[in-house]
Design an enzyme around this catalytic site. Structure first.
Site, PDB file in Angstrom:
ATOM      1  N   LYS A   1     -11.122  -9.698 -35.343  1.00 39.00           N
ATOM      2  CA  LYS A   1      -9.982 -10.630 -35.418  1.00 39.00           C
ATOM      3  C   LYS A   1     -10.180 -11.687 -36.501  1.00 39.00           C
TER       4      LYS A   1
ATOM      5  N   CYS B   1      -7.161 -22.647 -17.378  1.00 37.02           N
ATOM      6  CA  CYS B   1      -8.245 -21.856 -17.940  1.00 37.02           C
ATOM      7  C   CYS B   1      -9.626 -22.303 -17.451  1.00 37.02           C
ATOM      8  N   MET B   2      -9.977 -23.555 -17.739  1.00 38.30           N
ATOM      9  CA  MET B   2     -11.348 -24.017 -17.487  1.00 38.30           C
ATOM     10  C   MET B   2     -11.480 -24.954 -16.297  1.00 38.30           C
TER      11      MET B   2
ATOM     12  N   MET C   1     -12.320 -15.767 -16.564  1.00 38.01           N
ATOM     13  CA  MET C   1     -11.093 -16.053 -15.805  1.00 38.01           C
ATOM     14  C   MET C   1     -10.978 -15.320 -14.469  1.00 38.01           C
TER      15      MET C   1
ATOM     16  N   GLY D   1     -12.836 -20.214 -22.814  1.00 37.51           N
ATOM     17  CA  GLY D   1     -11.874 -19.352 -23.484  1.00 37.51           C
ATOM     18  C   GLY D   1     -11.508 -19.800 -24.875  1.00 37.51           C
ATOM     19  N   GLN D   2     -11.047 -21.039 -24.992  1.00 38.88           N
ATOM     20  CA  GLN D   2     -10.486 -21.500 -26.259  1.00 38.88           C
ATOM     21  C   GLN D   2     -11.563 -22.153 -27.125  1.00 38.88           C
TER      22      GLN D   2
HETATM   23  N1  LIG Z   1      -0.496 -14.068 -17.112  1.00 38.84           N
HETATM   24  C1  LIG Z   1      -1.434 -14.840 -17.649  1.00 38.84           C
HETATM   25  N2  LIG Z   1      -1.113 -16.006 -18.228  1.00 38.84           N
HETATM   26  C2  LIG Z   1      -2.059 -16.801 -18.749  1.00 38.84           C
HETATM   27  C3  LIG Z   1      -3.428 -16.425 -18.688  1.00 38.84           C
HETATM   28  C4  LIG Z   1      -3.763 -15.180 -18.071  1.00 38.84           C
HETATM   29  O1  LIG Z   1      -4.938 -14.775 -17.987  1.00 38.84           O
HETATM   30  N3  LIG Z   1      -2.741 -14.433 -17.558  1.00 38.84           N
HETATM   31  N4  LIG Z   1      -4.389 -17.246 -19.216  1.00 38.84           N
HETATM   32  C5  LIG Z   1      -4.121 -18.671 -19.348  1.00 38.84           C
HETATM   33  C6  LIG Z   1      -5.113 -19.260 -20.277  1.00 38.84           C
HETATM   34  S1  LIG Z   1      -6.757 -19.045 -19.853  1.00 38.84           S
HETATM   35  C7  LIG Z   1      -4.779 -19.907 -21.401  1.00 38.84           C
HETATM   36  S2  LIG Z   1      -6.016 -20.667 -22.321  1.00 38.84           S
HETATM   37  C8  LIG Z   1      -3.364 -20.066 -21.803  1.00 38.84           C
HETATM   38  C9  LIG Z   1      -3.128 -20.001 -23.303  1.00 38.84           C
HETATM   39  O2  LIG Z   1      -1.765 -20.110 -23.532  1.00 38.84           O
HETATM   40  P1  LIG Z   1      -1.113 -20.843 -24.798  1.00 38.84           P
HETATM   41  O3  LIG Z   1      -1.916 -21.996 -25.223  1.00 38.84           O
HETATM   42  O4  LIG Z   1       0.296 -21.135 -24.443  1.00 38.84           O
HETATM   43  O5  LIG Z   1      -1.145 -19.648 -25.850  1.00 38.84           O
HETATM   44  P2  LIG Z   1      -1.376 -19.605 -27.423  1.00 38.84           P
HETATM   45  O6  LIG Z   1      -0.706 -18.372 -27.903  1.00 38.84           O
HETATM   46  O7  LIG Z   1      -2.798 -19.731 -27.704  1.00 38.84           O
HETATM   47  O8  LIG Z   1      -0.576 -20.870 -27.925  1.00 38.84           O
HETATM   48  C10 LIG Z   1      -1.045 -21.704 -28.945  1.00 38.84           C
HETATM   49  C11 LIG Z   1       0.136 -22.112 -29.793  1.00 38.84           C
HETATM   50  O9  LIG Z   1      -0.248 -23.106 -30.729  1.00 38.84           O
HETATM   51  C12 LIG Z   1       0.240 -22.762 -32.026  1.00 38.84           C
HETATM   52  N5  LIG Z   1      -0.697 -23.380 -32.987  1.00 38.84           N
HETATM   53  C13 LIG Z   1      -1.787 -22.835 -33.539  1.00 38.84           C
HETATM   54  N6  LIG Z   1      -2.470 -23.748 -34.256  1.00 38.84           N
HETATM   55  C14 LIG Z   1      -1.794 -24.912 -34.151  1.00 38.84           C
HETATM   56  C15 LIG Z   1      -2.021 -26.229 -34.653  1.00 38.84           C
HETATM   57  O10 LIG Z   1      -3.005 -26.522 -35.334  1.00 38.84           O
HETATM   58  N7  LIG Z   1      -1.125 -27.187 -34.290  1.00 38.84           N
HETATM   59  C16 LIG Z   1      -0.036 -26.902 -33.522  1.00 38.84           C
HETATM   60  N8  LIG Z   1       0.768 -27.902 -33.205  1.00 38.84           N
HETATM   61  N9  LIG Z   1       0.216 -25.653 -33.062  1.00 38.84           N
HETATM   62  C17 LIG Z   1      -0.652 -24.678 -33.361  1.00 38.84           C
HETATM   63  C18 LIG Z   1       0.266 -21.264 -32.021  1.00 38.84           C
HETATM   64  O11 LIG Z   1       1.165 -20.765 -32.980  1.00 38.84           O
HETATM   65  C19 LIG Z   1       0.673 -20.944 -30.575  1.00 38.84           C
HETATM   66  O12 LIG Z   1       2.066 -20.867 -30.428  1.00 38.84           O
HETATM   67  O13 LIG Z   1      -2.589 -19.042 -21.175  1.00 38.84           O
HETATM   68  C20 LIG Z   1      -2.683 -18.992 -19.785  1.00 38.84           C
HETATM   69  N10 LIG Z   1      -1.721 -17.998 -19.310  1.00 38.84           N
HETATM   70  N1  LIG Z   2      -9.212 -11.064 -27.808  1.00 33.97           N
HETATM   71  C1  LIG Z   2      -9.043 -12.185 -27.139  1.00 33.97           C
HETATM   72  N2  LIG Z   2     -10.124 -12.932 -26.790  1.00 33.97           N
HETATM   73  C2  LIG Z   2      -9.934 -14.069 -26.080  1.00 33.97           C
HETATM   74  C3  LIG Z   2      -8.643 -14.532 -25.732  1.00 33.97           C
HETATM   75  C4  LIG Z   2      -7.530 -13.732 -26.120  1.00 33.97           C
HETATM   76  O1  LIG Z   2      -6.362 -14.066 -25.857  1.00 33.97           O
HETATM   77  N3  LIG Z   2      -7.782 -12.579 -26.803  1.00 33.97           N
HETATM   78  N4  LIG Z   2      -8.471 -15.681 -25.029  1.00 33.97           N
HETATM   79  C5  LIG Z   2      -9.600 -16.575 -24.831  1.00 33.97           C
HETATM   80  C6  LIG Z   2      -9.390 -17.367 -23.605  1.00 33.97           C
HETATM   81  S1  LIG Z   2      -8.495 -18.814 -23.704  1.00 33.97           S
HETATM   82  C7  LIG Z   2      -9.945 -17.022 -22.416  1.00 33.97           C
HETATM   83  S2  LIG Z   2      -9.686 -18.006 -21.054  1.00 33.97           S
HETATM   84  C8  LIG Z   2     -10.861 -15.894 -22.303  1.00 33.97           C
HETATM   85  C9  LIG Z   2     -10.587 -14.999 -21.085  1.00 33.97           C
HETATM   86  O2  LIG Z   2     -11.569 -14.035 -21.015  1.00 33.97           O
HETATM   87  P1  LIG Z   2     -11.717 -13.086 -19.753  1.00 33.97           P
HETATM   88  O3  LIG Z   2     -11.617 -13.854 -18.514  1.00 33.97           O
HETATM   89  O4  LIG Z   2     -12.930 -12.275 -19.975  1.00 33.97           O
HETATM   90  O5  LIG Z   2     -10.438 -12.133 -19.894  1.00 33.97           O
HETATM   91  P2  LIG Z   2      -9.221 -11.730 -18.925  1.00 33.97           P
HETATM   92  O6  LIG Z   2      -8.670 -10.475 -19.482  1.00 33.97           O
HETATM   93  O7  LIG Z   2      -8.291 -12.866 -18.755  1.00 33.97           O
HETATM   94  O8  LIG Z   2      -9.830 -11.459 -17.466  1.00 33.97           O
HETATM   95  C10 LIG Z   2     -11.142 -11.039 -17.234  1.00 33.97           C
HETATM   96  C11 LIG Z   2     -11.273 -10.091 -16.102  1.00 33.97           C
HETATM   97  O9  LIG Z   2     -10.934 -10.654 -14.842  1.00 33.97           O
HETATM   98  C12 LIG Z   2     -10.811  -9.557 -13.984  1.00 33.97           C
HETATM   99  N5  LIG Z   2     -10.309  -9.876 -12.641  1.00 33.97           N
HETATM  100  C13 LIG Z   2      -9.078  -9.697 -12.129  1.00 33.97           C
HETATM  101  N6  LIG Z   2      -9.039 -10.064 -10.839  1.00 33.97           N
HETATM  102  C14 LIG Z   2     -10.280 -10.476 -10.499  1.00 33.97           C
HETATM  103  C15 LIG Z   2     -10.879 -10.955  -9.302  1.00 33.97           C
HETATM  104  O10 LIG Z   2     -10.259 -11.086  -8.249  1.00 33.97           O
HETATM  105  N7  LIG Z   2     -12.196 -11.284  -9.339  1.00 33.97           N
HETATM  106  C16 LIG Z   2     -12.938 -11.141 -10.479  1.00 33.97           C
HETATM  107  N8  LIG Z   2     -14.212 -11.488 -10.442  1.00 33.97           N
HETATM  108  N9  LIG Z   2     -12.398 -10.667 -11.617  1.00 33.97           N
HETATM  109  C17 LIG Z   2     -11.085 -10.351 -11.635  1.00 33.97           C
HETATM  110  C18 LIG Z   2      -9.909  -8.629 -14.782  1.00 33.97           C
HETATM  111  O11 LIG Z   2     -10.008  -7.315 -14.297  1.00 33.97           O
HETATM  112  C19 LIG Z   2     -10.458  -8.810 -16.186  1.00 33.97           C
HETATM  113  O12 LIG Z   2     -11.270  -7.739 -16.574  1.00 33.97           O
HETATM  114  O13 LIG Z   2     -10.804 -15.079 -23.463  1.00 33.97           O
HETATM  115  C20 LIG Z   2     -10.897 -15.795 -24.682  1.00 33.97           C
HETATM  116  N10 LIG Z   2     -11.028 -14.794 -25.708  1.00 33.97           N
HETATM  117  S1  SF4 Z   3     -15.166 -16.964 -32.281  1.00 34.70           S
HETATM  118 FE1  SF4 Z   3     -14.539 -15.278 -30.920  1.00 34.70          FE
HETATM  119  S2  SF4 Z   3     -12.797 -14.328 -31.981  1.00 34.70           S
HETATM  120 FE2  SF4 Z   3     -13.905 -15.564 -33.513  1.00 34.70          FE
HETATM  121  S3  SF4 Z   3     -15.369 -14.167 -34.479  1.00 34.70           S
HETATM  122 FE3  SF4 Z   3     -16.435 -15.179 -32.791  1.00 34.70          FE
HETATM  123  S4  SF4 Z   3     -16.193 -13.784 -31.065  1.00 34.70           S
HETATM  124 FE4  SF4 Z   3     -14.656 -13.193 -32.593  1.00 34.70          FE
HETATM  125 MO   LIG Z   4      -8.078 -19.758 -21.636  1.00 36.17          MO
END
Ligand SMILES: Nc1nc2c(c(=O)[nH]1)N[C@H]1C(S)=C(S)[C@@H](COP(=O)(O)OP(=O)(O)OC[C@H]3O[C@@H](n4cnc5c(=O)[nH]c(N)nc54)[C@H](O)[C@@H]3O)O[C@H]1N2
Ligand SMILES: Nc1nc2c(c(=O)[nH]1)N[C@H]1C(S)=C(S)[C@@H](COP(=O)(O)OP(=O)(O)OC[C@H]3O[C@@H](n4cnc5c(=O)[nH]c(N)nc54)[C@H](O)[C@@H]3O)O[C@H]1N2
Ligand code: SF4
Ligand SMILES: [Mo]
Length: 753
Positions: free
Chosen positions: A87, A176-177, A344, A381-382
């Site tokens: 990525k 998230c966290m 997560m 995550g972030q």
């Molecule tokens: N169903 C489901 N929903 C989830 C989750 C899940 O596991 N399942 N995970 C949750 C989690 S862990 C997270 S962290 C959230 C993430 O959810 P979001 O934070 O809503 O997702 P992003 O796509 O990262 O949104 C970041 C936005 O910021 C914009 N952006 C990028 N850089 C900048 C900048 O420098 N300034 C400004 N102003 N904008 C910028 C990007 O274009 C993008 O639109 O989603 C949550 N939602």
């Molecule tokens: N490529 C990529 N990398 C990312 C992100 C992204 O959007 N794309 N987002 C970043 C962010 S903000 C986050 S928070 C992380 C998330 O990173 P992860 O948490 O590793 O990713 P997810 O796919 O949200 O979910 C992880 C796992 O939770 C499992 N799960 C579902 N239900 C349960 C349950 O009941 N118990 C347990 N123990 N596990 C369960 C799902 O099967 C899945 O495999 O990734 C970060 N890295």
């Molecule tokens: S910070 Fe995450 S997405 Fe970026 S290079 Fe490292 S592992 Fe890949």
């Molecule tokens: Mo996240």
């Protein structure tokens, strides 16, 4: 060239393997090379951090003629030592995407029209002022991001809490966290991990639960893999209700029923206690036992665990008792170092904090903590959930540097640094995220500023909260337009992105890192710091934000961290270093602290181990009862839906969706179905499937028998595609402690369409 997902993953793995096999730093791939064109040599390289995950890989950004033409791994950064996942190589493309927003937009009669910065910001300030005067400061709010720079979140936090006088400051780390924070604070008294990535190379056992590391933290996954290659005796235990790619490296896969983590983790503790794998000396010296608010004895804890014998737990989580015994014994084997990693699957749960506590319990009972290779490390995550939100205190109950709004001394200390009267900071925590968006729906919240996040797509039960986005006066600062959220906005402000501005990120392992500005933003796009300060000026608070540079902001923030457990490094040092781990006592020098709570490493500990976040220096082993999902399947909604990520896309794909190679490899959101369930329902791979919950529905193509394999009764859906709103279905029930919603579990029915 068409690039299949298999080729794509292979290419990433091969690239990583090549670089680690002694071929040195990978050759920079030029932007044009990536998109299939001619090669361009960079003229100048800038030190930065990858824009994506919380791993926090160091990158070097190559620039020519004012454009980013290449990204390569920073070989001097300890996190990734020159490696990057795929990525990151495509990052240059996100800067030049066609839908970059280059001018402010104002909605007039339902249509967006271009405006000058003055017009846009005057209007925003006028509206905010009107609501604040009419309905009080708590009628407005700010919703930020763990992807913004620390300086940006610091300025927003100060503006809303210190100047406007509302604690309605939240951000996506709540989604998230928050449960990980809750776990560290309740068990150890202080947020953020004691361990670090340096522990990877010393661990003998990896206990990984609720985390898809191969796709979500690829470079850390690579470090686990490397460790396993280096020593075949290393054991990897992988626990997840769904089989996924990360499990390719596991020695033991534990495929338990979704939502039953608490039973599994308590049963592991039961085995450890029953078979006396306890480190009694450690337990006596450094821990105490609690059930709720009441201190209990070791014997009472042992008694409590009788509810979780492996046989009893087997009935709840569907894992054979002997398997539970086996993994507990491997984890607890004396003389071995064990490292837990989770994301997560543990946090996004109504029992998220408790699940975190139970992981910590395993380490505390066995004394496998605060030693190289023995540590419970929550993966962030972030890129800056830690640096910009947890540390800056940009949540509704917090103030900078681990302070709380409820604490009068904390308010006074921060008010002094901010130059405001202590009464200005409200003692009342503001709305947490779900409450904030609910308040938008029911009219308590009148105006909302959204920065660097896309809640219309990422909130659970999203369609319900769309009504709120529709109702409030919504300001969205964004790099692109349209996004699902910007479509609801009254004013959209064009934001500079990533290396178009400088700033600080803080990753999973307490590592603070500086991102240099490498290029100018397009058109009239501006850094969020500038936007917020211009807004502050118009509200009459300009004097509180006299900063001439990000370094000025940092210097004020450093005053907040001085003398706390999380003293940070100076801007000067951060610019030079390739990341510095806090605490950095005296804020000078680039050494930093790898492990906390242990003498010789943590400057605040004189002797042995001390959990100084607790008044008595003892961490807590909690007796936590079983708690399942908020919504269990029934006859009408017989499936459990979980949601998550893929390697190629970042969340709502506003950025990764602009990279043709990533998009080709993963063009659409999808739902994985177990082949047994699919054949019962007559669903074939590729068929469109309607998923319905009590809240809403979404139609997604089915994936059957490919790489991810949910167990029977479980579905796994992605949510990156804006056109298919997976979050219309998810549930907004949240953990009562952390207020983090349960994205990982809800009850649904499915039918072929
Ligand atoms: N169903 C489901 N929903 C989830 C989750 C899940 O596991 N399942 N995970 C949750 C989690 S862990 C997270 S962290 C959230 C993430 O959810 P979001 O934070 O809503 O997702 P992003 O796509 O990262 O949104 C970041 C936005 O910021 C914009 N952006 C990028 N850089 C900048 C900048 O420098 N300034 C400004 N102003 N904008 C910028 C990007 O274009 C993008 O639109 O989603 C949550 N939602
Ligand atoms: N490529 C990529 N990398 C990312 C992100 C992204 O959007 N794309 N987002 C970043 C962010 S903000 C986050 S928070 C992380 C998330 O990173 P992860 O948490 O590793 O990713 P997810 O796919 O949200 O979910 C992880 C796992 O939770 C499992 N799960 C579902 N239900 C349960 C349950 O009941 N118990 C347990 N123990 N596990 C369960 C799902 O099967 C899945 O495999 O990734 C970060 N890295
Ligand atoms: S910070 Fe995450 S997405 Fe970026 S290079 Fe490292 S592992 Fe890949
Ligand atoms: Mo996240």
């Amino acid at each position: 060239m068409k690039f299949s997902r298999r080729q794509f993953i292979k290419a990433s793995a091969v690239a990583a393997a090549l670089a680690t096999a002694g071929c040195g730093v990978q050759q920079p791939r030029k932007q044009d090379e990536v998109s299939g064109g001619t090669q361009v040599e960079a003229e100048k390289w800038y030190k930065a951090v990858c824009r994506y995950c919380g791993t926090g890989c160091g990158v070097m950004v190559g620039v020519k003629d004012g454009k980013v033409v290449a990204v390569k791994g920073d070989k001097d950064n300890e996190v990734n030592k020159g490696l990057l996942c795929a990525k990151a190589y495509y990052l240059p493309q996100i800067l030049t995407a066609k839908d970059r927003l280059t001018k402010p937009l104002i909605r007039r009669n339902g249509k967006f029209v271009e405006a000058t910065w003055d017009e846009a910001l005057d209007l925003v300030a006028e509206k905010f002022r009107e609501y604040i005067d009419k309905y009080g400061p708590d009628s407005v709010g700010f919703y930020g991001s763990g992807q913004a720079y620390a300086e940006e979140e610091y300025v927003a936090n100060k503006l809303f809490k210190g100047a406007i006088g509302t604690n309605n400051v939240e951000g996506n780390p709540r989604l998230c966290m928050a449960s990980a924070v809750g776990g560290y604070i309740t068990t150890f008294g202080l947020d953020e991990p004691m361990g670090a990535y340096a522990d990877f190379e010393h661990a003998d056992v990896f206990f990984i639960i609720g985390s898809n590391m191969a796709e979500c933290h690829p470079i850390l996954f690579n470090r686990v893999t490397e460790r396993k290659y280096a020593d075949p005796n290393v054991k990897i235990i992988y626990c997840d209700p769904r089989k996924q790619r990360s499990m390719d490296i596991a020695d033991i896969v534990v495929n338990f029923k979704p939502g039953t983590d608490l039973a599994l983790l308590n049963a592991m503790a039961q085995v450890i206690v029953e078979e006396d794998l306890v480190d009694h000396e450690f337990v006596k010296k450094h821990t105490k036992f609690m059930q709720g608010d009441v201190e209990i004895t070791f014997d009472q804890f042992k008694q409590f665990l009788q509810e979780f014998t492996p046989e009893k737990a087997e009935k709840i989580c569907g894992v054979p008792a002997r398997e539970i015994r086996k993994i507990a014994r491997i984890f607890a084997e004396p003389g071995k170092n064990s490292m837990s990693l989770w994301t997560m699957g543990i946090n996004q749960r109504v029992a998220g904090v408790w699940a975190n506590n139970l992981i910590h319990n395993l380490h505390l009972l066995t004394g496998k903590i605060c030693k190289p290779g023995s540590t419970p490390l929550s993966l962030t995550g972030q890129p800056s959930a830690c640096g910009s939100v947890r540390e800056v205190g940009a949540l509704s109950h917090m103030l900078p540097a681990h302070r709380l709004v409820k604490n009068p001394k904390h308010r006074e200390e921060i008010a002094k640094i901010w130059g405001v009267a202590p009464e200005k900071i409200s003692p009342k925590p503001g709305y947490h995220t779900m409450e904030m968006f609910r308040a938008a729906v029911d009219g308590r919240l009148k105006a909302l500023w959204v920065m660097c996040t896309n809640p219309a797509q990422s909130l659970p039960n999203a369609t319900y909260y769309h009504q709120g986005l529709e109702k409030v006066f919504l300001v969205v600062s964004e790099a692109y337009h349209p996004t699902l959220t910007s479509q609801f906005a009254d004013v959209v402000l064009p934001a500079a992105l990533w290396v178009e501005k400088e700033g600080i990120y803080g990753n999973t392992e307490r590592r603070t890192q500086h991102v240099a500005k490498a290029v100018d933003p397009p058109g009239e796009a501006k850094p969020d710091v500038w936007i917020l300060m211009e807004f502050a000026k118009r509200l009459g608070y300009g004097h509180l934000f006299p900063y001439k540079s990000n370094e000025d902001i940092w210097n004020e923030y450093l005053q907040c961290t001085a003398g706390t457990d999380m003293e940070l490094a100076s801007y000067e040092d951060l610019k030079k270093a390739h990341g510095i781990q806090w605490p950095v006592p005296g804020q000078k020098g680039q050494k930093g602290t790898v492990r906390r709570y242990v003498a010789g490493e943590d400057p605040y500990v004189k002797e042995g181990i001390e959990f100084y976040g607790k008044p008595d220096g003892r961490a807590i082993i909690f007796a936590r009862p079983y708690k399942g999902a908020a919504e269990e399947p029934n006859d009408e909604y017989p499936f459990t839906l979980t949601t998550g990520r893929v390697l190629e896309h970042w969340h709502t794909a506003t950025m990764t969706g602009k990279c043709p190679t990533l998009n080709r490899a993963q063009p659409h959101s999808f739902v994985e179905i177990n082949p047994v369930d699919a054949s019962k329902l007559g669903i074939k791979d590729g068929d469109l499937v309607k998923i319905t919950s009590r809240r809403g529905q979404v139609v997604l193509p089915a994936r059957i028998g490919r790489q991810g394999l949910p167990q029977e009764g479980l579905l796994f859906a992605t949510w990156f595609e804006a056109e298919k709103l997976t979050n219309a279905v998810t549930i907004d029930a949240f953990d009562p402690g952390s207020k983090e919603p349960e994205f990982k579990l809800c009850a649904v029915k499915i039918e072929k369409v």
